[in-house]
Design an enzyme around this catalytic site. Structure first.
Site, PDB file in Angstrom:
ATOM      1  N   THR A  84       0.812  -1.221   0.000  1.00 17.97           N
ATOM      2  CA  THR A  84       0.000   0.000   0.000  1.00 17.97           C
ATOM      3  C   THR A  84       0.841   1.263   0.000  1.00 17.97           C
ATOM      4  OG1 THR A  84      -1.779  -1.157   1.179  1.00 17.97           O
ATOM      5  CG2 THR A  84      -1.799   1.243   1.263  1.00 17.97           C
ATOM      6  N   SER A 110      -0.085 -10.510  -0.217  1.00 22.13           N
ATOM      7  CA  SER A 110      -0.686 -11.840  -0.132  1.00 22.13           C
ATOM      8  C   SER A 110      -0.057 -12.825  -1.108  1.00 22.13           C
ATOM      9  CB  SER A 110      -2.196 -11.759  -0.367  1.00 22.13           C
ATOM     10  OG  SER A 110      -2.469 -11.212  -1.647  1.00 22.13           O
ATOM     11  N   THR A 137       1.698  -5.128   4.411  1.00 25.37           N
ATOM     12  CA  THR A 137       1.627  -5.450   5.839  1.00 25.37           C
ATOM     13  C   THR A 137       1.193  -6.880   6.128  1.00 25.37           C
ATOM     14  OG1 THR A 137      -0.637  -4.585   5.970  1.00 25.37           O
ATOM     15  CG2 THR A 137       1.164  -3.051   6.466  1.00 25.37           C
ATOM     16  N   THR A 163       2.147 -21.685  21.008  1.00 20.34           N
ATOM     17  CA  THR A 163       0.861 -21.331  21.585  1.00 20.34           C
ATOM     18  C   THR A 163       0.040 -20.437  20.656  1.00 20.34           C
ATOM     19  OG1 THR A 163      -0.267 -20.211  23.426  1.00 20.34           O
ATOM     20  CG2 THR A 163       1.916 -19.390  22.838  1.00 20.34           C
TER      21      THR A 163
END
Length: 345
Positions: free
Chosen positions: A17, A63, A93, A280
């Protein structure tokens, strides 16, 4: 002032972006020419005497990022390493934490800053966060100590006024400017009126010379444990013929189902020599397989603790270690070591 005039920074635009600008004719967002970056953000000239740019062609949507981008970035930094005091990588991002984690392992003996940044709004928009992120990233990449060494010789992410160790980050927000968090490690620096460096938590360069490792083995799967998970799903992921390692995203401190079928499949995978790593699902905290009975059983079967590492970090670490050696036992041992400050031990 002399120090800043001597500093040189290479800005690498991979996509995302931050590099978009609204076309005045059709009102669509299009990438702008980064060779004209000083026209867009002239403030950067205050922090570096020489600013050059390199744009990937074609640019890559976040992506669509694949390990070959990391290999290309590592190779580019290796080839330009002696020409610049620091590097700023502009990146989308969504996968920035994955890329920063991978580069932290691939760049060995790093003595210069490699700062990832981006934005939630295009740099041409009036309220963009891109300008501040870029200006501060350049300032940090150019910053040196009085002895001339780099202030932050690490792979980092700068975003929303905070400088974070790259392999400690995860994206936690898609709408606000504070998109990233480092749940288990403090910021390396924070930007206010000035940039305040947290020197005790910044890594120091090792004695080894700078080198780059680009061989990666990507045969890794991720299994997120959830209520109602079926034996077939677990079996397909853990026992897959093309899978060498699996990241188990477990509950809390590393807990998982106690069902016999689940533990039997885990045991079968471990007996096959596969690498299983326990991470976790919690945003903050660490894996401790000595607390609960199932955790202890996983440890007995051969599951390796990921401690307080992020999934993004363990993925990059596995790609890196598996690319070095075909010996899974060796990889398991190295997973338990903090190679680039990615775990607290």
């Amino acid at each position: 002032m002399e120090q800043k005039e001597r500093s040189s920074v290479l800005i690498i635009y991979t996509g995302g972006t931050i590099g978009m600008k609204e076309d005045p004719v059709d009102q669509t967002l299009k990438p702008f020419d980064f060779s004209q970056i000083m026209d867009e953000v002239p403030e950067m000239a205050k922090f570096a005497g020489r600013l050059d740019s390199y744009t990937f062609d074609p640019i890559i949507d976040s992506s669509d990022v694949e390990p070959r981008l990391w290999q290309a970035l590592a190779t580019l930094i290796r080839d330009r390493y002696d020409d610049y005091d620091g590097f700023v990588i502009l990146h989308g991002t969504d996968t920035m934490s994955f890329s920063a984690s991978a580069l932290s392992f691939m760049l060995n003996g790093l003595t210069k800053p490699v700062i990832f940044t981006g934005s939630q709004l295009p740099i041409g928009r009036p309220r963009t966060d891109g300008k501040e992120n870029l200006i501060s990233a350049v300032e940090i990449a150019a910053a040196k100590k009085p002895d001339g060494s780099a202030m932050v010789p690490e792979v980092c992410i700068y975003f929303g006024s905070k400088l974070l160790r790259g392999n400690r980050t995860t994206k936690i927000n898609s709408e606000y400017f504070n998109a990233f968090r480092s749940p288990n490690y403090p910021p390396l620096a924070e930007a206010g009126i000035t940039i305040r460096y947290n020197l005790p938590v910044i890594a120091q360069p090792s004695a080894e010379g700078f080198s780059v490792h680009t061989e990666l083995d990507t045969r890794v799967s991720i299994l997120k444990i959830h209520p109602g998970i079926t034996p077939q799903v677990v079996r397909n992921i853990l026992l897959g013929a093309e899978t060498r390692a699996v990241i188990l995203e477990t509950y809390g401190a590393g807990n998982a189902p106690s069902a016999f079928w689940f533990l039997d499949i885990v045991n079968e995978a471990c007996q096959m020599g596969k690498i299983l790593v326990n991470v976790t699902q919690c945003l903050q905290g660490t894996v401790n397989m000595d607390i609960y009975a199932t955790g202890k059983r996983l440890k007995e079967l051969g599951v390796v603790s990921g401690y307080d590492a992020t999934t993004e970090s363990i993925l990059g670490k596995l790609f890196f270690l598996m690319g070095i050696s075909k010996d899974n036992d060796w990889v398991k041992k190295r997973l338990c070591e903090s190679l680039k400050g990615e775990i607290s031990k």
